[in-house]
Design a protein around this motif. Structure first.
Motif, PDB file in Angstrom:
ATOM      1  N   UNK A   1     -38.115  29.376  18.209  1.00 36.12           N
ATOM      2  CA  UNK A   1     -38.061  28.244  17.267  1.00 36.12           C
ATOM      3  C   UNK A   1     -38.710  28.651  15.950  1.00 36.12           C
ATOM      4  N   UNK A   2     -38.073  28.322  14.836  1.00 34.94           N
ATOM      5  CA  UNK A   2     -38.548  28.745  13.531  1.00 34.94           C
ATOM      6  C   UNK A   2     -39.801  27.991  13.115  1.00 34.94           C
ATOM      7  N   UNK A   3     -40.709  28.714  12.425  1.00 38.18           N
ATOM      8  CA  UNK A   3     -41.921  28.096  11.877  1.00 38.18           C
ATOM      9  C   UNK A   3     -41.778  27.834  10.381  1.00 38.18           C
ATOM     10  N   UNK A   4     -40.560  27.814   9.879  1.00 42.84           N
ATOM     11  CA  UNK A   4     -40.350  27.675   8.438  1.00 42.84           C
ATOM     12  C   UNK A   4     -40.929  26.384   7.884  1.00 42.84           C
ATOM     13  N   UNK A   5     -40.988  25.336   8.695  1.00 43.73           N
ATOM     14  CA  UNK A   5     -41.504  24.052   8.234  1.00 43.73           C
ATOM     15  C   UNK A   5     -42.946  23.804   8.674  1.00 43.73           C
ATOM     16  N   UNK A   6     -43.595  24.806   9.187  1.00 45.57           N
ATOM     17  CA  UNK A   6     -44.965  24.621   9.678  1.00 45.57           C
ATOM     18  C   UNK A   6     -45.901  24.157   8.570  1.00 45.57           C
ATOM     19  N   UNK A   7     -45.895  24.848   7.429  1.00 49.30           N
ATOM     20  CA  UNK A   7     -46.736  24.449   6.312  1.00 49.30           C
ATOM     21  C   UNK A   7     -46.305  23.086   5.791  1.00 49.30           C
ATOM     22  N   UNK A   8     -45.012  22.927   5.571  1.00 49.63           N
ATOM     23  CA  UNK A   8     -44.480  21.660   5.048  1.00 49.63           C
ATOM     24  C   UNK A   8     -44.966  20.484   5.893  1.00 49.63           C
ATOM     25  N   UNK A   9     -44.781  20.582   7.198  1.00 43.40           N
ATOM     26  CA  UNK A   9     -45.142  19.479   8.089  1.00 43.40           C
ATOM     27  C   UNK A   9     -46.640  19.211   8.125  1.00 43.40           C
ATOM     28  N   UNK A  10     -47.432  20.224   7.791  1.00 41.54           N
ATOM     29  CA  UNK A  10     -48.882  20.041   7.831  1.00 41.54           C
ATOM     30  C   UNK A  10     -49.444  19.425   6.547  1.00 41.54           C
ATOM     31  N   UNK A  11     -48.648  19.440   5.477  1.00 41.21           N
ATOM     32  CA  UNK A  11     -49.167  18.939   4.185  1.00 41.21           C
ATOM     33  C   UNK A  11     -48.311  17.831   3.579  1.00 41.21           C
ATOM     34  N   UNK A  12     -47.253  17.413   4.284  1.00 49.27           N
ATOM     35  CA  UNK A  12     -46.293  16.488   3.665  1.00 49.27           C
ATOM     36  C   UNK A  12     -46.792  15.049   3.603  1.00 49.27           C
ATOM     37  N   UNK A  13     -47.733  14.655   4.443  1.00 48.24           N
ATOM     38  CA  UNK A  13     -48.208  13.281   4.465  1.00 48.24           C
ATOM     39  C   UNK A  13     -49.406  13.115   3.531  1.00 48.24           C
ATOM     40  N   UNK A  14     -49.368  12.060   2.728  1.00 42.89           N
ATOM     41  CA  UNK A  14     -50.415  11.822   1.731  1.00 42.89           C
ATOM     42  C   UNK A  14     -51.415  10.791   2.235  1.00 42.89           C
ATOM     43  N   UNK A  15     -52.670  10.982   1.859  1.00 43.58           N
ATOM     44  CA  UNK A  15     -53.695   9.979   2.106  1.00 43.58           C
ATOM     45  C   UNK A  15     -53.526   8.888   1.048  1.00 43.58           C
ATOM     46  N   UNK A  16     -53.251   7.669   1.487  1.00 41.86           N
ATOM     47  CA  UNK A  16     -52.909   6.593   0.561  1.00 41.86           C
ATOM     48  C   UNK A  16     -54.005   6.295  -0.459  1.00 41.86           C
ATOM     49  N   UNK A  17     -55.243   6.607  -0.129  1.00 44.47           N
ATOM     50  CA  UNK A  17     -56.311   6.291  -1.080  1.00 44.47           C
ATOM     51  C   UNK A  17     -56.298   7.201  -2.297  1.00 44.47           C
ATOM     52  N   UNK A  18     -55.489   8.268  -2.253  1.00 42.58           N
ATOM     53  CA  UNK A  18     -55.367   9.154  -3.403  1.00 42.58           C
ATOM     54  C   UNK A  18     -54.038   8.966  -4.139  1.00 42.58           C
ATOM     55  N   UNK A  19     -53.358   7.877  -3.824  1.00 38.86           N
ATOM     56  CA  UNK A  19     -52.124   7.525  -4.517  1.00 38.86           C
ATOM     57  C   UNK A  19     -52.362   6.260  -5.310  1.00 38.86           C
ATOM     58  N   UNK A  20     -51.661   6.127  -6.420  1.00 38.60           N
ATOM     59  CA  UNK A  20     -51.786   4.891  -7.195  1.00 38.60           C
ATOM     60  C   UNK A  20     -50.430   4.517  -7.771  1.00 38.60           C
ATOM     61  N   UNK A  21     -50.219   3.230  -7.871  1.00 38.39           N
ATOM     62  CA  UNK A  21     -48.987   2.720  -8.447  1.00 38.39           C
ATOM     63  C   UNK A  21     -49.134   2.651  -9.961  1.00 38.39           C
ATOM     64  N   UNK A  22     -48.171   3.187 -10.663  1.00 33.38           N
ATOM     65  CA  UNK A  22     -48.118   3.074 -12.112  1.00 33.38           C
ATOM     66  C   UNK A  22     -47.132   1.954 -12.424  1.00 33.38           C
ATOM     67  N   UNK A  23     -47.625   0.892 -13.032  1.00 30.99           N
ATOM     68  CA  UNK A  23     -46.821  -0.306 -13.202  1.00 30.99           C
ATOM     69  C   UNK A  23     -46.264  -0.476 -14.614  1.00 30.99           C
ATOM     70  N   UNK A  24     -46.814   0.244 -15.605  1.00 29.72           N
ATOM     71  CA  UNK A  24     -46.312   0.075 -16.962  1.00 29.72           C
ATOM     72  C   UNK A  24     -45.123   0.993 -17.193  1.00 29.72           C
ATOM     73  N   UNK A  25     -44.153   0.471 -17.973  1.00 31.26           N
ATOM     74  CA  UNK A  25     -42.954   1.262 -18.246  1.00 31.26           C
ATOM     75  C   UNK A  25     -42.175   1.489 -16.962  1.00 31.26           C
ATOM     76  N   UNK A  26     -41.819   2.753 -16.701  1.00 23.34           N
ATOM     77  CA  UNK A  26     -41.100   3.107 -15.481  1.00 23.34           C
ATOM     78  C   UNK A  26     -42.077   3.118 -14.320  1.00 23.34           C
ATOM     79  N   UNK A  27     -41.828   2.346 -13.274  1.00 21.63           N
ATOM     80  CA  UNK A  27     -42.748   2.250 -12.153  1.00 21.63           C
ATOM     81  C   UNK A  27     -42.564   3.432 -11.210  1.00 21.63           C
ATOM     82  N   UNK A  28     -43.673   4.032 -10.792  1.00 18.03           N
ATOM     83  CA  UNK A  28     -43.613   5.130  -9.836  1.00 18.03           C
ATOM     84  C   UNK A  28     -44.964   5.283  -9.157  1.00 18.03           C
ATOM     85  N   UNK A  29     -45.015   6.126  -8.139  1.00 22.17           N
ATOM     86  CA  UNK A  29     -46.255   6.416  -7.424  1.00 22.17           C
ATOM     87  C   UNK A  29     -46.812   7.736  -7.938  1.00 22.17           C
ATOM     88  N   UNK A  30     -48.064   7.730  -8.363  1.00 21.93           N
ATOM     89  CA  UNK A  30     -48.705   8.935  -8.896  1.00 21.93           C
ATOM     90  C   UNK A  30     -49.689   9.498  -7.870  1.00 21.93           C
TER      91      UNK A  30
END
Length: 201
Positions: A1-30
């Motif tokens: 089985x390939x380990x090509x996604x091993x790094x990806x899968x270990x870092x792909x999930x974000x801790x929500x407390x380090x994300x913020x919603x940008x509400x002015x202009x174009x809305x996105x998650x920073x």
């Protein structure tokens, strides 16, 4: 089985407390850039030893008087020879209309490019895949399993038909000499707008 996604899968999930919603202009998650650096350090080691980046900045003067700064960032992991990129960030350095210099523009351009570069390894992929209502880089992505609402193309302006009753001919806005033009709305109804200030008549 390939380990090509091993790094990806270990870092792909974000801790929500380090994300913020940008509400002015174009809305996105920073994403907090320092949080990203910490995650990369956990994965590869100390910056400058286990991983790092190089950047080159370019200053370009635009015809409208504005000045922008581009940052070309390349990232290396393990050894300095193991490099990928570059990724380019861009910010306005000088706004001619406001006569204002953005002192942090070069730093922000580097940060934008670094964030995008790390995303290609899977860092904070949940944000870039649209799981937090999208990121400025993936506003048009379908990866959030939702199709964006259909937005019809703007209909070309047409002159009001001659002899039609109750069709406004001139804009009533103060100091505006515009004339009425008709636009076919998605409902099939024709509405009239000023061809100068675009106000509905």
């Amino acid at each position: 089985m390939s380990d090509n996604l091993k790094l990806w899968n270990s870092v792909c999930k974000s801790d929500k407390k380090y994300l913020r919603k940008v509400e002015f202009g174009r809305k996105f998650t920073a994403i907090d850039p320092q949080y990203q650096v910490r995650c990369a350090t956990e994965a590869f080691g100390v910056v400058g030893h286990g991983w790092g980046w190089t950047s080159e900045t370019r200053i370009i003067n635009l015809n409208d008087g504005d000045t922008v700064v581009f940052a070309d960032v390349s990232i290396w992991t393990g050894t300095r020879e193991n490099v990928y990129g570059c990724f380019t960030g861009c910010r306005t350095l000088y706004n001619a209309q406001k006569k204002k210099i953005a002192e942090d523009a070069p730093k922000m351009a580097v940060t934008d490019a670094l964030t995008k570069g790390l995303s290609h390894l899977g860092f904070n992929a949940d944000v870039f895949l649209g799981e937090y209502d999208g990121n400025k880089y993936v506003q048009d992505s379908y990866n959030n399993n939702q199709l964006k609402a259909y937005v019809p193309k703007k209909q070309p302006a047409t002159k009001p038909p001659s002899g039609q009753a109750k069709v406004p001919k001139e804009c009533k806005k103060h100091d505006c000499n515009g004339s009425a033009v008709g636009r076919v709305m998605t409902s099939g109804e024709t509405r009239y707008f000023c061809d100068v200030c675009n106000v509905g008549l």
